[in-house]
Write an enzyme that holds these catalytic residues in place. Structure first.
Site: not given
Ligand code: NAD
Length: 261
Positions: A64, A159, A163
């Protein structure tokens, strides 16, 4: 008739966990699914499982973070299925390092997959979907965030940063496509702790046994347990289907009430 009959969905991170449950559910609901994952082997396993159950699928290994791979995914999806109606950016990586021990390499890796991957997925979804006729139901972009997109947590600062970024970027996508007059919706999906390899790896990295973690979950999560991947996939199904036709620029939290307090 299935809830996604006639739709084609590209799903990244589809070789495992939430992504795999989602391709299985979408295929079962009549969608053509484009199975994308960096692991060629996982793509093939998922493809076999779905086509054995008479699902309509395409296996497309990809990274990706590579823009060229996104060109290829859309080209192959269009060649096989005609158009793409749904893109779910689900591929993600976690990390449990305390901030003071986080290296720039870890930072780059987590941001690359969780942020650059979602940016590229949205960019190419928009490029493909922008000419969608206004009389068709909207195309849908689903970006997988987390409860970490709502609240802070120890030992996953980077993380959490990614997010939170996915959550607000999804709103910007929704606002921009609306202002440009495109027939596209975009929302973020926020799973709570879910029984997947990623979650089990994060426990291992923290040296926490599953039993010890169950006790923590009982205290933190209003339902007292982790989610099964299919419970998250059902949220994705709603966002992908025309049942969510009046929903854009917002969040769907499937977190067992984790972020309620
Ligand atoms: N499991 C949880 O508790 C939980 C909670 C909240 C959010 N999430 C999010 O849900 C999503 C799916 O997580 P999961 O738990 O199913 O994880 P998982 O590890 O089971 O699956 C993630 C998949 O992404 C693939 N992937 C990783 N890097 C990639 C890349 N560069 N290109 C393409 N594919 C790549 C992996 O090969 C893997 O198959 C992630 O975005 C994750 O952050 C998970």
């Amino acid at each position: 008739m299935g809830r996604l009959a006639g739709k084609t969905a590209i799903i990244t991170g589809a070789g495992s966990g939430i992504g795999f449950s989602t391709v299985a559910l979408f295929a079962n609901e009549g969608a053509n699914v484009v199975i994308c994952d960096i692991s060629e082997e996982s793509c093939e396993c998922a493809y076999k499982e779905i086509t054995t159950a008479n699902g309509s699928a395409l296996s497309q290994p990809m990274d990706v973070t590579e823009e060229g791979d996104w060109h290829d995914v859309f080209a192959r999806a269009v060649e096989k299925f005609g158009q793409v109606d749904v893109v779910m950016n689900c591929a993600g990586v976690g990390d449990q390092s305390p901030i003071e021990e986080t290296t720039v390499d870890i930072f780059d890796k987590v941001c690359d997959v969780n942020l650059k991957g979602v940016f590229l997925g949205c960019k190419h979804a928009i490029l493909h979907m922008k000419n969608r006729p206004a009389d068709l139901p909207s195309a849908s972009i689903i970006n997988v965030s987390s409860t970490a997109g709502f609240v802070g947590t120890a030992r996953s600062g980077i993380y959490t940063m990614t997010k939170g970024g996915v959550r607000l970027f999804s709103k910007s996508v929704a606002v921009e496509v609306s202002e440009f007059g495109y027939n596209i919706r975009c929302n973020s999906l926020h799973p709570g702790g879910t029984e997947t390899p990623m979650f089990d790896n994060s426990l291992a990295q923290r040296n926490v046994s599953k039993e010890a973690f169950s006790e923590i979950v009982k205290r933190r999560n209003l339902l007292g347990r982790r989610a099964k991947p299919f419970e998250i996939a059902y949220g994705a199904l709603f966002l992908a289907s025309d049942e969510s036709s009046f929903m854009t620029g917002t969040e769907l939290a499937l977190d067992g009430g984790y972020a309620a307090r």
